[in-house]
Design an enzyme around this catalytic site. Sequence first.
Site, PDB file in Angstrom:
ATOM      1  N   ASP A   1      -0.691  -5.477   7.908  1.00 24.98           N
ATOM      2  CA  ASP A   1      -2.071  -5.931   7.784  1.00 24.98           C
ATOM      3  C   ASP A   1      -2.439  -5.890   6.299  1.00 24.98           C
ATOM      4  O   ASP A   1      -2.655  -4.819   5.733  1.00 24.98           O
ATOM      5  CB  ASP A   1      -2.976  -4.993   8.611  1.00 24.98           C
ATOM      6  CG  ASP A   1      -4.453  -5.280   8.403  1.00 24.98           C
ATOM      7  OD1 ASP A   1      -4.781  -6.188   7.621  1.00 24.98           O
ATOM      8  OD2 ASP A   1      -5.273  -4.584   9.040  1.00 24.98           O
TER       9      ASP A   1
ATOM     10  N   LYS B   1     -12.228 -11.790   2.175  1.00 31.76           N
ATOM     11  CA  LYS B   1     -11.990 -10.603   1.340  1.00 31.76           C
ATOM     12  C   LYS B   1     -11.237 -10.956   0.053  1.00 31.76           C
ATOM     13  O   LYS B   1     -11.004 -10.111  -0.794  1.00 31.76           O
ATOM     14  CB  LYS B   1     -11.200  -9.554   2.133  1.00 31.76           C
ATOM     15  CG  LYS B   1     -11.995  -8.960   3.303  1.00 31.76           C
ATOM     16  CD  LYS B   1     -11.223  -7.878   3.984  1.00 31.76           C
ATOM     17  CE  LYS B   1     -11.728  -7.563   5.376  1.00 31.76           C
ATOM     18  NZ  LYS B   1     -12.942  -6.742   5.380  1.00 31.76           N
TER      19      LYS B   1
HETATM   20  N1  PLP Z   1      -7.709  -4.879   8.470  1.00 28.91           N
HETATM   21  C1  PLP Z   1      -8.264  -4.204   7.455  1.00 28.91           C
HETATM   22  C2  PLP Z   1      -7.449  -3.192   6.716  1.00 28.91           C
HETATM   23  C3  PLP Z   1      -9.587  -4.437   7.095  1.00 28.91           C
HETATM   24  O1  PLP Z   1     -10.140  -3.751   6.090  1.00 28.91           O
HETATM   25  C4  PLP Z   1     -10.325  -5.424   7.818  1.00 28.91           C
HETATM   26  C5  PLP Z   1     -11.740  -5.656   7.505  1.00 28.91           C
HETATM   27  O2  PLP Z   1     -12.429  -4.809   6.959  1.00 28.91           O
HETATM   28  C6  PLP Z   1      -9.689  -6.111   8.850  1.00 28.91           C
HETATM   29  C7  PLP Z   1      -8.382  -5.811   9.147  1.00 28.91           C
HETATM   30  C8  PLP Z   1     -10.403  -7.147   9.631  1.00 28.91           C
HETATM   31  O3  PLP Z   1     -10.721  -8.228   8.816  1.00 28.91           O
HETATM   32  P1  PLP Z   1     -11.670  -9.404   9.352  1.00 28.91           P
HETATM   33  O4  PLP Z   1     -12.918  -8.744   9.848  1.00 28.91           O
HETATM   34  O5  PLP Z   1     -11.888 -10.236   8.147  1.00 28.91           O
HETATM   35  O6  PLP Z   1     -10.931 -10.101  10.415  1.00 28.91           O
END
Ligand code: PLP
Length: 406
Positions: A200, A226
């Site tokens: 991830d 992000k």
């Molecule tokens: N994984 C991590 C480490 C994150 O920090 C986030 C969001 O804060 C996500 C997954 C999920 O991202 P999204 O909400 O953009 O799908």
Amino acid sequence: MIFDVEKIRQDFPILSRKVYDHPLAYFDNGATTQKPRQVIETVRKYYEEENSSIHRGIHYLSEHSTGIYEKARETARGFINAASTNEIIFTSGATGSINTIAFSFGEKFISKGDEVILSEMEHHANIVPWQMMCKRKGAKIKVIPFNEKGELILEEYEKLLSTKTRIVAVTHISNTLGTINPVREIIRRAHAMNVPVLIDGAQAVQHESVDVQELDADFYVFSGHKVYAPNGIGVLYGKEALLYDMPPYQGGGDMIDCVTFEKTTYNELPFKFEAGTMNYIGAAGLASALDYISGVGIDSIREYEHSLLEYATMKLMSVPGLQIYGSAPEKISILSFLMEGIHPYDAGMVLDKLGIAIRTGTHCNQPVMDHFKITGTLRASLAFYNTTREIDRLYDGLLRVLKMFG
Ligand code: PLP
């Protein structure tokens, strides 16, 4: 090389706005980042001059739009150095990507009694989809713990890997602790057992250079919003051979080859995983953002952000009674902390009135909070447009909080 942060700040229009009569100091970049003029302009131009649905028409605009979309795929491929655009699937974000993998990989490769390894520092987006899949399939989740500094304990990981393990899914960088995990080593150990690994990268690609081939990651995911791109677009990278074997996640237009009421055959990669009218304008915005980052230089970004981390850590540690959670030597510019006897919401609200935006709460990381036996933290997540001047304002704001509540 001197990093010209003032010049960079001029690219981000929102950074010059005021909040409650104070200049905005935006420290919630882990949640979402602000957008440079170049990305905003790409999206504006698309709507004004180019908008048309992709892959469906032979008319000029549709073909043009399709060209922009497929060029964006190539940009995303290059950014993480995937071997082929067939391995780049556009999704709605990291969450969309992980849900796609958990469903599709699970359907094909996971059965009753199998195991999935996650880590204790996963975002809920890399926990819940696997729980849903495990419930459906009768499989189990095993968890790699982390130590008090916020580092994954690799000896415990080694003990969890077994012939029952079907996949390992871990975050590259923790969104609460800031820890950069040793993902290459995690992948190496899993591959020694023939187990594929999902990384991830939601908190990684905007801070570190990522090469999926060098990592040998089987899946790698991230979110556009992000990485300075628009919301609602994300990337799922998967090795072609794996994706080829996996069934589609959603059905609909574009992901098909031939449809009758008796039977449907599916489109080839990557389209098999892109059902319906995709967020093609988001994809163009993402490409623009990735080009912008490449223009600034990811290594310069990393170096500058690291200097911000060191400065902010030094300042915050000098606030009486303040404790930082996450002190791994390998860490990005994320600082989670608590002030003794002060509720994070109280502190967050005072800072907000000073124009300082930081996060309060569990950051979708409830197991991390459980580890430390706390209910939440304050989190300042810094980006390459932040400055030491803004960190000084955060420090002054925290002293004010201390005066009011301490
Ligand atoms: N994984 C991590 C480490 C994150 O920090 C986030 C969001 O804060 C996500 C997954 C999920 O991202 P999204 O909400 O953009 O799908």
